[in-house]
Design an enzyme around this catalytic site. Structure first.
Site, mmCIF file in Angstrom:
data_model
loop_
_atom_site.group_PDB
_atom_site.id
_atom_site.type_symbol
_atom_site.label_atom_id
_atom_site.label_comp_id
_atom_site.label_asym_id
_atom_site.label_seq_id
_atom_site.Cartn_x
_atom_site.Cartn_y
_atom_site.Cartn_z
ATOM 1 N N GLY A 1 0.767 -1.239 0.000
ATOM 2 C CA GLY A 1 0.000 0.000 0.000
ATOM 3 C C GLY A 1 0.795 1.283 0.000
ATOM 4 N NE ARG B 1 -8.968 -10.524 -6.799
ATOM 5 C CZ ARG B 1 -8.970 -11.817 -6.980
ATOM 6 N NH1 ARG B 1 -9.495 -12.360 -8.036
ATOM 7 N NH2 ARG B 1 -8.448 -12.601 -6.083
ATOM 8 C CG ASN C 1 -2.379 -0.846 -12.868
ATOM 9 O OD1 ASN C 1 -2.351 -0.852 -11.630
ATOM 10 N ND2 ASN C 1 -1.672 -1.694 -13.596
ATOM 11 C CG HIS D 1 3.400 -2.481 -14.677
ATOM 12 N ND1 HIS D 1 3.002 -3.621 -14.013
ATOM 13 C CD2 HIS D 1 4.463 -2.847 -15.440
ATOM 14 C CE1 HIS D 1 3.785 -4.626 -14.362
ATOM 15 N NE2 HIS D 1 4.675 -4.190 -15.223
HETATM 16 C C1 GRF Z 1 3.782 -1.094 -7.301
HETATM 17 O O1 GRF Z 1 5.089 -1.339 -7.763
HETATM 18 C C2 GRF Z 1 2.827 -0.888 -8.445
HETATM 19 O O2 GRF Z 1 3.430 -0.301 -9.544
HETATM 20 C C3 GRF Z 1 2.419 -2.308 -8.785
HETATM 21 O O3 GRF Z 1 2.312 -2.942 -7.546
HETATM 22 C C4 GRF Z 1 3.211 -2.343 -6.624
HETATM 23 C C5 GRF Z 1 2.416 -1.981 -5.400
HETATM 24 O O4 GRF Z 1 3.232 -1.466 -4.385
HETATM 25 N N1 GRF Z 1 1.194 -2.329 -9.560
HETATM 26 P P1 GRF Z 1 2.555 -0.783 -3.122
HETATM 27 O O5 GRF Z 1 1.597 -1.811 -2.530
HETATM 28 O O6 GRF Z 1 1.839 0.424 -3.592
HETATM 29 O O7 GRF Z 1 3.672 -0.479 -2.196
#
Ligand code: GRF
Length: 204
Positions: A19, A98, A114, A116
């Protein structure tokens, strides 16, 4: 009324894990850096650390494990009901593990993004940072994209390169650098998107 001032967006954040991005968005909204109110945090994993972190920041949290519903559509319908109760305008996925289905995608067309940790289309899916490092690729990065039914495949909105000269450093150190960039880029990108919304509720 000043028509230039963008409206406040009711933003829902979806997360499944640690998070750090969710917390960055919540803090940005609460401090006024992001013109949004985080109206709800949706989580699908009861043990996820993000649950307590968001609750500690006074964000309403709803935990909906997928296995408690008959199928993906029923799960998403339950989520959608909660989103509607909180008058959600826009959704930010922040480590939500998901793929989204038609119930949510149809309810929020071009209103779900999203983040990534790679320069998409490179290194889609799980462990993107590890994938890059294991291939000896120093050109890492972060992508923000609209969400479609595919895996990390929607239209790209923003990308930032992160060059890691020393790939032999611990993976956790590399991840920390990427996460820092993620938090900044997510806030900036959402702010840009929200600033294009007009006062007309039809655009929200
Ligand atoms: C992040 O690297 C995000 O880009 C990917 O999942 C990870 C989540 O990290 N989709 P966090 O839970 O926000 O620390």
């Amino acid at each position: 009324m000043n028509d230039i001032v963008p409206p406040f967006v009711n933003l829902a954040v979806f997360a499944s894990g640690n998070g750090s991005n969710a917390v960055a968005l919540i803090r940005a909204a609460q401090s006024g850096i992001l013109a949004a109110k985080i109206v709800v945090l949706i989580c699908d994993r009861p043990a996820a650390p993000v649950i307590e972190k968001a609750a500690a920041l006074a964000v309403p949290v709803h935990v909906l494990p997928r296995e408690e519903y008959a199928d993906k559509a029923a799960h998403e319908q339950a989520i959608l009901n909660i989103l509607r109760q909180h008058k959600t305008d826009f959704i930010a996925l922040a480590g939500y593990m998901r793929l989204l289905g038609t119930v949510l995608l149809r309810a929020f067309p071009q209103k779900i993004v999203n983040i990534h940790p790679s320069l998409l289309p490179k290194y889609k899916g799980l462990n993107a940072i590890e994938q890059a490092v294991s291939q000896g690729d120093p050109e890492l990065g972060v992508t923000i994209h609209y969400v479609d039914a595919g895996m990390d495949s929607g239209e790209i909105i923003a990308q930032q390169k992160v060059y890691i000269a020393d790939l032999s450093q611990p993976l956790t150190a590399i991840e920390a650098q990427i996460h820092r960039i993620e938090h900044e880029l997510y806030i900036q990108t959402l702010q840009k998107i929200f600033s294009t919304f007009s006062h007309s509720s039809s655009q929200l």
